[in-house]
Design a protein around this motif. Structure first.
Motif, PDB file in Angstrom:
ATOM      1  N   MET A 185       0.830  -1.191   0.000  1.00  0.00           N
ATOM      2  CA  MET A 185       0.000   0.000   0.000  1.00  0.00           C
ATOM      3  C   MET A 185       0.876   1.257   0.000  1.00  0.00           C
ATOM      4  SD  MET A 185      -3.156   0.926   2.433  1.00  0.00           S
ATOM      5  CE  MET A 185      -2.206   1.827   3.605  1.00  0.00           C
ATOM      6  N   THR A 186       1.926   1.255   0.846  1.00  0.00           N
ATOM      7  CA  THR A 186       2.782   2.437   0.914  1.00  0.00           C
ATOM      8  C   THR A 186       3.377   2.764  -0.439  1.00  0.00           C
ATOM      9  OG1 THR A 186       3.374   1.655   3.099  1.00  0.00           O
ATOM     10  CG2 THR A 186       4.623   3.509   2.245  1.00  0.00           C
ATOM     11  N   ILE A 187       3.927   1.746  -1.120  1.00  0.00           N
ATOM     12  CA  ILE A 187       4.569   2.050  -2.403  1.00  0.00           C
ATOM     13  C   ILE A 187       3.523   2.449  -3.437  1.00  0.00           C
ATOM     14  CG2 ILE A 187       4.676  -0.293  -3.366  1.00  0.00           C
ATOM     15  CD1 ILE A 187       7.520   0.573  -4.334  1.00  0.00           C
ATOM     16  N   GLY A 188       2.316   1.879  -3.332  1.00  0.00           N
ATOM     17  CA  GLY A 188       1.250   2.279  -4.240  1.00  0.00           C
ATOM     18  C   GLY A 188       0.897   3.748  -4.068  1.00  0.00           C
ATOM     19  N   VAL A 189       0.729   4.161  -2.805  1.00  0.00           N
ATOM     20  CA  VAL A 189       0.374   5.563  -2.535  1.00  0.00           C
ATOM     21  C   VAL A 189       1.502   6.489  -2.990  1.00  0.00           C
ATOM     22  CG1 VAL A 189      -0.058   7.221  -0.706  1.00  0.00           C
ATOM     23  CG2 VAL A 189      -1.172   5.005  -0.643  1.00  0.00           C
ATOM     24  N   LEU A 190       2.757   6.122  -2.650  1.00  0.00           N
ATOM     25  CA  LEU A 190       3.882   6.985  -3.029  1.00  0.00           C
ATOM     26  C   LEU A 190       3.982   7.107  -4.545  1.00  0.00           C
ATOM     27  CD1 LEU A 190       6.710   5.986  -0.539  1.00  0.00           C
ATOM     28  CD2 LEU A 190       5.439   8.101  -0.624  1.00  0.00           C
ATOM     29  N   MET A 191       3.788   5.989  -5.235  1.00  0.00           N
ATOM     30  CA  MET A 191       3.885   6.023  -6.688  1.00  0.00           C
ATOM     31  C   MET A 191       2.778   6.882  -7.296  1.00  0.00           C
ATOM     32  SD  MET A 191       4.960   2.512  -8.440  1.00  0.00           S
ATOM     33  CE  MET A 191       6.691   2.187  -8.545  1.00  0.00           C
ATOM     34  N   ALA A 192       1.579   6.752  -6.725  1.00  0.00           N
ATOM     35  CA  ALA A 192       0.472   7.571  -7.226  1.00  0.00           C
ATOM     36  C   ALA A 192       0.786   9.044  -7.019  1.00  0.00           C
ATOM     37  CB  ALA A 192      -0.820   7.189  -6.510  1.00  0.00           C
ATOM     38  N   MET A 193       1.422   9.381  -5.872  1.00  0.00           N
ATOM     39  CA  MET A 193       1.774  10.778  -5.619  1.00  0.00           C
ATOM     40  C   MET A 193       2.799  11.268  -6.632  1.00  0.00           C
ATOM     41  SD  MET A 193       1.686  10.637  -1.512  1.00  0.00           S
ATOM     42  CE  MET A 193       2.907  11.853  -1.167  1.00  0.00           C
ATOM     43  N   VAL A 194       3.807  10.440  -6.900  1.00  0.00           N
ATOM     44  CA  VAL A 194       4.827  10.821  -7.886  1.00  0.00           C
ATOM     45  C   VAL A 194       4.182  11.026  -9.256  1.00  0.00           C
ATOM     46  CG1 VAL A 194       6.859  10.005  -9.125  1.00  0.00           C
ATOM     47  CG2 VAL A 194       6.727   9.739  -6.670  1.00  0.00           C
ATOM     48  N   ASN A 195       3.285  10.105  -9.633  1.00  0.00           N
ATOM     49  CA  ASN A 195       2.590  10.222 -10.916  1.00  0.00           C
ATOM     50  C   ASN A 195       1.761  11.495 -10.983  1.00  0.00           C
ATOM     51  OD1 ASN A 195       3.578   7.932 -11.945  1.00  0.00           O
ATOM     52  ND2 ASN A 195       1.715   6.715 -11.729  1.00  0.00           N
ATOM     53  N   TYR A 196       1.062  11.770  -9.893  1.00  0.00           N
ATOM     54  CA  TYR A 196       0.202  12.954  -9.846  1.00  0.00           C
ATOM     55  C   TYR A 196       1.016  14.212 -10.106  1.00  0.00           C
ATOM     56  CZ  TYR A 196      -2.963  16.475  -8.006  1.00  0.00           C
ATOM     57  OH  TYR A 196      -3.760  17.573  -7.876  1.00  0.00           O
ATOM     58  N   ASN A 197       2.167  14.255  -9.438  1.00  0.00           N
ATOM     59  CA  ASN A 197       3.073  15.381  -9.594  1.00  0.00           C
ATOM     60  C   ASN A 197       3.530  15.519 -11.044  1.00  0.00           C
ATOM     61  OD1 ASN A 197       4.146  17.507  -8.315  1.00  0.00           O
ATOM     62  ND2 ASN A 197       5.945  16.441  -7.512  1.00  0.00           N
ATOM     63  N   LYS A 198       3.868  14.373 -11.651  1.00  0.00           N
ATOM     64  CA  LYS A 198       4.343  14.366 -13.029  1.00  0.00           C
ATOM     65  C   LYS A 198       3.262  14.881 -13.975  1.00  0.00           C
ATOM     66  CE  LYS A 198       7.536  10.677 -13.451  1.00  0.00           C
ATOM     67  NZ  LYS A 198       7.509   9.230 -13.610  1.00  0.00           N
ATOM     68  N   ILE A 199       2.045  14.381 -13.757  1.00  0.00           N
ATOM     69  CA  ILE A 199       0.939  14.773 -14.637  1.00  0.00           C
ATOM     70  C   ILE A 199       0.673  16.265 -14.509  1.00  0.00           C
ATOM     71  CG2 ILE A 199      -1.553  14.524 -15.003  1.00  0.00           C
ATOM     72  CD1 ILE A 199      -1.149  11.580 -14.099  1.00  0.00           C
ATOM     73  N   ARG A 200       0.725  16.757 -13.261  1.00  0.00           N
ATOM     74  CA  ARG A 200       0.454  18.173 -13.051  1.00  0.00           C
ATOM     75  C   ARG A 200       1.505  19.028 -13.742  1.00  0.00           C
ATOM     76  NH1 ARG A 200       0.538  20.414  -7.156  1.00  0.00           N
ATOM     77  NH2 ARG A 200       2.681  20.477  -7.899  1.00  0.00           N
ATOM     78  N   LYS A 201       2.764  18.576 -13.636  1.00  0.00           N
ATOM     79  CA  LYS A 201       3.845  19.323 -14.272  1.00  0.00           C
ATOM     80  C   LYS A 201       3.693  19.307 -15.785  1.00  0.00           C
ATOM     81  CE  LYS A 201       7.889  19.430 -11.344  1.00  0.00           C
ATOM     82  NZ  LYS A 201       8.934  18.521 -10.868  1.00  0.00           N
ATOM     83  N   ALA A 202       3.328  18.155 -16.319  1.00  0.00           N
ATOM     84  CA  ALA A 202       3.173  18.027 -17.771  1.00  0.00           C
ATOM     85  C   ALA A 202       2.055  18.939 -18.266  1.00  0.00           C
ATOM     86  CB  ALA A 202       2.875  16.579 -18.139  1.00  0.00           C
ATOM     87  N   LYS A 203       0.972  19.032 -17.464  1.00  0.00           N
ATOM     88  CA  LYS A 203      -0.149  19.871 -17.871  1.00  0.00           C
ATOM     89  C   LYS A 203       0.238  21.336 -17.849  1.00  0.00           C
ATOM     90  CE  LYS A 203      -4.189  17.076 -17.051  1.00  0.00           C
ATOM     91  NZ  LYS A 203      -4.978  16.528 -15.959  1.00  0.00           N
ATOM     92  N   LYS A 204       1.052  21.689 -16.840  1.00  0.00           N
ATOM     93  CA  LYS A 204       1.486  23.069 -16.729  1.00  0.00           C
ATOM     94  C   LYS A 204       2.361  23.442 -17.914  1.00  0.00           C
ATOM     95  CE  LYS A 204       1.916  24.521 -12.142  1.00  0.00           C
ATOM     96  NZ  LYS A 204       2.778  24.471 -10.962  1.00  0.00           N
ATOM     97  N   GLY A 205       3.207  22.487 -18.318  1.00  0.00           N
ATOM     98  CA  GLY A 205       4.124  22.748 -19.426  1.00  0.00           C
ATOM     99  C   GLY A 205       3.391  22.863 -20.756  1.00  0.00           C
ATOM    100  N   ALA A 206       2.285  22.124 -20.884  1.00  0.00           N
ATOM    101  CA  ALA A 206       1.594  22.103 -22.172  1.00  0.00           C
ATOM    102  C   ALA A 206       0.759  23.360 -22.408  1.00  0.00           C
ATOM    103  CB  ALA A 206       0.673  20.893 -22.247  1.00  0.00           C
TER     104      ALA A 206
END
Lengths: 206, 194
Positions: A185-206
């Motif tokens: 569960m911990t690694i799932g949550v952490l990975m989802a957080m990392v992904n969320y951050n990535k997606i947000r950054k990608a959206k900002k860049g686009a």
């Protein structure tokens, strides 16, 4: 290779090429030994030692290693260092050795180390390979300690480091976090957080 | 060790399940469990190599390493044995059963670096298992791996239709499914009286 700087290569290992989150390598030890911060530090220390040794030797010998037999040779080089750290830890830190169990010899098949030998050390100079080993090792260390801290804190209510109580919070310890399910569960949550951050950054860049 | 074959079987398949409880072989687990077909192929290859490796490593450990006092070479000799076996299995399958090779072929090289295989042979050596026990542990551990792999692949295939937040898609989602599976397996702990 003029645009490579030592600091850049080092931080690349922690952030962009983080072995666990970006490359998804070496999951088995990441989840298995992170029941406490102490184990996490021991494991990442051992992995760093092996990574350093194998990266150095592989890049020093990269012109001599024939491409067709490179994988078996990498494995033997890695195995040498694993055997060294295995014996050293058995002799000097028996409790840690006991806690990490079969995951010390299993560093041999840790995809992080063979992956770095293949993808980096085999193509770069000794100097940068050492820096890369430190960077990737640090990335691995950060992830392991983070997961270890979360699991130990929620699972036992306190973090004890080498007999020293660092933090304790007044909660009912959730044994679940120490059990295997908590690790997933911990690694799932952490990975989802990392992904969320990535997606947000990608959206900002686009 | 006095472990009976029955307790080894229960241990290997359920209580100490390699994937969900001991965290061995996770890389292949998250990588290959996207569809049932490749999951089945990978599991079959792992099961086969696990049994072969248990036999070979037992013989090497008991008749070569122990009598000559070379136990510090355990890790290196086991990994070489496994790499050898994987190559051998690849050649044999390619020669005698091309269809099987086509379906298993791509998984075979991956198996050398699968920690479940090295894990089972190291555990056999550490637990001082006899020949029958070693082989049996290899078989049951492989069966446990196969079972979880197929379960996971089936769940992941079905859950493809689910709509999840973008950030959770893919690996995090797989880990959440694994959490639930692993919780079920952990409750097998209570089956064994301590």
């Amino acid at each position: 290779m003029a645009d490579m700087t030592i600091a850049g290569e080092f931080f690349r290992g922690i952030v962009k090429d983080n072995p666990v989150f970006a490359l998804v390598l070496g999951l088995c030890p990441t989840l298995a030994v992170t029941t406490s911060v102490e184990n996490a530090i021991g494991m990442s220390g051992a992995a760093l030692f092996v990574l350093l040794g194998s990266n150095t030797i592989v890049s020093a010998l990269r012109k001599q290693i024939p491409p067709i037999t490179r994988i078996p040779m990498f494995i033997i080089i890695i195995c040498t260092f694993v055997t060294i750290i295995d014996m050293v830890m058995e002799a000097y830190t028996p409790p840690l050795y006991e806690a990490l169990g079969i995951f010390i010899p299993l560093i041999v098949v840790n995809c992080i180390i063979i992956g770095r030998a293949e993808a980096y050390a085999n193509r770069n100079t000794v100097k940068f390979s050492i820096v890369d080993a430190f960077g990737i090792g640090a990335g691995f260390f950060v992830v392991l300690v983070a997961i270890g801290a979360i699991r130990e804190l929620l699972g036992t209510g306190e973090i004890v480091l080498f007999g020293l109580k660092l933090i304790s919070i007044p909660i009912t310890p959730a044994t679940f976090m120490i059990l295997p399910g908590g690790a997933f569960m911990t690694i799932g949550v952490l990975m989802a957080m990392v992904n969320y951050n990535k997606i947000r950054k990608a959206k900002k860049g686009a | 060790m006095e472990d009976s074959l029955f307790s080894i079987a229960v241990n290997g398949i359920f209580v100490q399940n390699f994937l969900l409880v001991q965290f061995l072989g996770l890389c292949s687990f998250v990588g290959v469990s996207k569809e049932t077909k490749s999951a089945a192929g990978m599991s079959a290859a792992v099961l086969f190599v696990m049994i072969m490796a248990s036999i070979a490593s037992f013989l090497i450990y008991t008749y070569l390493l122990l009598p000559m006092g070379l136990t510090f070479l355990t890790t290196i000799s086991f990994i070489i044995v496994i790499a050898f076996l994987v190559q051998l299995v690849e050649f044999i399958i390619r020669k005698y059963s091309p269809p099987l090779y086509r379906s298993l072929g791509i998984f075979l090289p991956l198996i050398t670096t699968n920690c479940a295989i090295l894990g089972v042979v190291i555990l056999n050596a550490r637990l001082d298992y006899g020949f029958i026990q070693s082989v049996f542990y290899g078989i049951t551990a492989g069966l446990g791996y196969t079972m979880v792999m197929l379960l996971m692949a089936a769940i992941r295939e079905k859950s493809n239709a689910l709509k999840v937040p973008e950030a959770v898609e893919g690996l995090p989602h797989a880990f959440f499914i694994t959490t639930l599976l692993s919780m079920a397996f952990v409750s097998y702990f209570q089956v064994i009286p301590t």
